[in-house]
Design a protein around this motif. Structure first.
Motif, short mmCIF file in Angstrom:
data_model
loop_
_atom_site.label_atom_id
_atom_site.label_comp_id
_atom_site.label_asym_id
_atom_site.label_seq_id
_atom_site.Cartn_x
_atom_site.Cartn_y
_atom_site.Cartn_z
N ASN A 43 -5.80 5.18 4.90
CA ASN A 43 -4.71 4.19 4.92
C ASN A 43 -3.89 4.38 6.19
OD1 ASN A 43 -3.09 6.45 4.50
ND2 ASN A 43 -1.88 5.52 2.87
N ASP A 44 -2.80 3.63 6.31
CA ASP A 44 -1.87 3.89 7.42
C ASP A 44 -0.48 4.27 6.94
OD1 ASP A 44 -0.50 1.54 6.80
OD2 ASP A 44 -0.94 0.54 8.70
N ASP A 45 -0.24 4.20 5.63
CA ASP A 45 1.08 4.57 5.10
C ASP A 45 1.21 6.08 4.88
OD1 ASP A 45 1.96 1.91 5.06
OD2 ASP A 45 1.05 1.57 3.11
N GLY A 46 0.11 6.80 5.07
CA GLY A 46 0.17 8.25 4.99
C GLY A 46 -0.34 8.79 3.67
N ARG A 50 1.29 11.35 7.86
CA ARG A 50 2.61 10.71 7.86
C ARG A 50 2.44 9.20 8.01
NH1 ARG A 50 4.00 13.95 13.16
NH2 ARG A 50 2.40 15.20 12.15
N GLN A 51 3.54 8.50 7.91
CA GLN A 51 3.55 7.05 8.06
C GLN A 51 2.99 6.64 9.44
OE1 GLN A 51 3.53 3.50 7.74
NE2 GLN A 51 4.78 4.15 5.99
N GLN A 52 1.98 5.78 9.46
CA GLN A 52 1.36 5.34 10.71
C GLN A 52 1.19 3.83 10.73
OE1 GLN A 52 0.35 6.99 13.44
NE2 GLN A 52 0.45 9.13 12.85
N ILE A 87 -4.32 1.19 -0.38
CA ILE A 87 -3.80 -0.17 -0.45
C ILE A 87 -2.50 -0.19 0.34
CG2 ILE A 87 -2.89 -1.97 -1.97
CD1 ILE A 87 -4.60 -0.61 -4.24
N ASN A 88 -2.48 -0.98 1.43
CA ASN A 88 -1.28 -1.00 2.25
C ASN A 88 -0.10 -1.61 1.50
OD1 ASN A 88 -0.06 -0.63 4.97
ND2 ASN A 88 0.30 -2.83 4.74
N HIS A 89 1.08 -1.05 1.77
CA HIS A 89 2.31 -1.64 1.24
C HIS A 89 2.83 -2.67 2.25
CE1 HIS A 89 2.78 1.16 -2.21
NE2 HIS A 89 2.03 1.94 -1.45
MN MN Z 1 1.23 0.34 6.35
#
Ligand code: MN
Length: 271
Positions: free
Chosen positions: A7-10, A36-38, A94-96
């Motif tokens: 994911n990219d939210d970490g 971490r958050q990306q 699942i991206n937020h």
């Molecule tokens: Mn994201």
């Protein structure tokens, strides 16, 4: 089935674990995700620092690894080096927050799936239409499980991935599934001018998302109307219409320019 989840939210994001939990009945699932958050790092790779990898456990069970890098780093590292097997599917999310229209370009979630396709693996990105950490994820999880199971049999061409956006609604309120195209909605951006406790100025990106209307096939429109939006996308960026037009146009240009540029088929100009 062997599935790489990222994911990219970490690594701590609720959506990541909802996706991994939904896919575990399909086979072997390993998470390799940023530590971490990306969000909005796009397809960035880390090239001037080392990547550190930390195993992640929950209730004594090994879930995967947290990486000090970007989403694309995670997929590349996992597939080429870290995992003992080659994944059958790369699933990102699942991206937020929705990844539609121009957001696809900025999205680390989508770029992780793009990286999967660059490595020749069927890949899919999932986003739910809410930034609320407590957002409704049941429908997104169910859709994810169904689509990941189907993905290897869909016969997607090399380089094509699926970008899936799911309304943040309870499953019974979702109106259906639409195959869509990338829409033309844009951010109207500005930077908030602020001051830190020392009086120094800094800037923070803000903005509002402006829905482009008029195209019923657009991803944003389907999503806003309560449908799951599935968009097949490809990283090839050439504008083929303009490619053909310029070829035709340059072939008719005057001699000095065509000599300096080569002819319309890209061959070197003769001296
Ligand atoms: Mn994201």
């Amino acid at each position: 089935m062997r599935i790489l989840v990222t994911n990219d939210d970490g690594i701590e994001a609720r959506g990541l674990h909802a996706l991994a939990d939904a896919l575990r009945p399909l086979g072997e699932v390993v998470i390799v995700a940023p530590d971490r958050q990306q969000s909005a790092v796009g397809h960035a790779l880390t090239v001037s620092e080392p990547l550190r990898v930390t195993p992640v456990y929950a209730h004594g069970q090994h879930l995967g690894y947290a990486v000090t890098g970007t989403p694309a780093d995670c997929v590349k590292l996992a597939v080429t080096t870290l995992l003992p097997w080659r994944p059958d599917v790369v699933a990102s999310g699942i991206n937020h927050g929705r990844n539609t229209a121009v957001n696809i370009l900025y999205s680390g979630t989508v770029s992780a799936a793009t990286e999967g396709t660059l490595l020749g693996i069927p890949s899919i990105a999932f986003s739910v239409d809410s930034y609320d950490p407590a957002a409704e994820l049941a429908a997104a999880a169910a859709i994810a499980r169904g689509l990941v199971e189907l993905l290897p049999t869909l016969g997607l061409p090399p380089g094509t991935l699926l970008n899936v956006n799911i309304p943040a609604l309870p499953p019974e309120r979702i109106r259906g599934i639409r195959i869509t195209r990338q829409g033309r909605s844009l951010w109207r951006d500005w930077y908030e001018r602020r001051h830190d406790p020392w009086g120094r100025e800094y800037f923070w990106l803000a903005g509002e998302y402006v829905l482009a209307d008029g195209d019923p096939d657009a991803d944003d429109i389907a999503l806003t109307h309560g449908y799951v939006s599935i968009t097949p996308i490809h990283y090839a960026l050439t504008d083929m219409v303009t490619f053909e037009r310029l070829r035709h146009h340059l072939a008719t240009l005057s001699v000095p320019l065509s000599h300096s540029l080569g002819n319309a088929h890209g061959e070197a100009a003769q001296p």
